[in-house]
Design an enzyme around this catalytic site. Structure first.
Site, PDB file in Angstrom:
ATOM      1  N   SER A   1       0.739  -1.228  -0.009  1.00 30.81           N
ATOM      2  CA  SER A   1       0.136  -0.001   0.041  1.00 30.81           C
ATOM      3  C   SER A   1       0.686   1.123  -0.091  1.00 30.81           C
ATOM      4  CB  SER A   1      -0.985   0.142   1.364  1.00 30.81           C
ATOM      5  OG  SER A   1      -0.128   0.194   2.382  1.00 30.81           O
TER       6      SER A   1
ATOM      7  N   LYS B   1       0.815   4.538   6.881  1.00 34.92           N
ATOM      8  CA  LYS B   1       0.220   5.170   5.901  1.00 34.92           C
ATOM      9  C   LYS B   1       0.689   6.869   5.953  1.00 34.92           C
ATOM     10  CE  LYS B   1      -2.540   2.075   5.102  1.00 34.92           C
ATOM     11  NZ  LYS B   1      -2.504   1.118   3.585  1.00 34.92           N
TER      12      LYS B   1
END
Length: 275
Positions: A73, A128
């Site tokens: 990701s 993230k």
């Protein structure tokens, strides 16, 4: 005294008695001290291990923790198989078993890569990029992120499916946070006659949303392959764990090779700073 000669004679057992006492003392010393030496050595060793273990727990709880990248990701910023050292002190480390946090070195900043507990399952840690601070207005149009009306130039972003814009049921939570009044942002592109990004959010077109107080909005750098705030919502500040500092180890995983961790080391990534 010898009755025949009248001279004094030492007891015949005196020398033997002295020798017996010395031997007995040495024997007692061997019996008493040899086990004690072994016990002392074991105690010293156990004490060193205990101190090292306590120091390790203290460092892990308050300063630095290791983290492994399990998914793609964040490619190409972080790769599957990267091992990170995470600075836990920067946002205020949590004191174990108390629910309290130490004072933060500074508040989270927009654009930083962060590690946090996943709100859907706090037992899992995610990494993230932080793109929205409390009270920020966020929106995305054709994959371009707007923050407070300004298009962001995100050079670290990767798009693996630029021509695809799926809509998922997970995006429906956004409807409760959509800004209904006009905002200082370019008008959205015409997607269809009956579709509005706020009411029908998709992966590349959603918002505008306002980040609530005490919360953050995060996205993966691999925008087309990231389970992030678009799907499950905001990250409470109480779930922040820290900020990655450096890649201390990295290898290319291979399910067919049990020793990939040793044979496929990415030497060029060792020591790389996380930005």
């Amino acid at each position: 005294m010898d009755s025949s000669t009248g001279t004094a004679v030492s007891p015949p057992s005196a020398d033997r008695g002295y020798a017996t006492d010395v031997a007995r003392a040495h024997a007692l010393q061997r019996v008493n001290h040899a086990p004690r030496l072994r016990v002392d050595w074991l105690w010293d060793w156990a004490r060193v291990v205990l101190i090292a273990f306590v120091l390790f727990l203290g460092l892990r709880a308050f300063f630095v923790e290791a983290y492994k990248i399990p998914s793609g990701s964040m490619e190409h910023t972080l790769l599957v198989g990267d091992f990170l050292l995470v600075n836990k002190l920067v946002y205020g480390a949590e004191v174990p078993f108390t629910g309290r946090r130490l004072p933060a070195l500074h508040a989270p900043r927009r654009g930083e890569v962060i590690v946090f507990q996943w709100p859907e399952d706090p037992s899992k840690n995610f990494v993230k990029r932080l793109v929205g601070l409390p009270q920020d207005t966020l929106m995305m149009r054709d994959g371009t992120l707007f923050v407070n009306g300004q298009a962001q130039r995100e050079q670290y972003v990767t798009h693996t499916e630029p021509g695809v814009d799926p809509t998922f049921e997970e995006f429906r939570w956004q409807r409760d946070y959509v800004v209904r009044s006009a905002v200082a942002a370019p008008p959205p592109p015409v997607l269809s006659a009956d579709r509005n990004p706020g009411d029908h959010p998709s992966r590349n077109n959603w918002g505008p949303l306002i980040v609530p107080p005490g919360s953050y909005f995060v996205l993966g750098d691999n925008r087309d392959n990231s389970l992030d705030s678009r799907y499950w919502g905001f990250v409470p500040d109480s779930m922040l764990r820290g900020r990655p500092m450096v890649v201390y180890y990295s290898y290319a995983p291979d399910s067919a090779d049990r020793f990939a961790w040793l044979r496929d080391i990415r030497w060029s990534r060792l020591g790389a700073r996380v930005r």
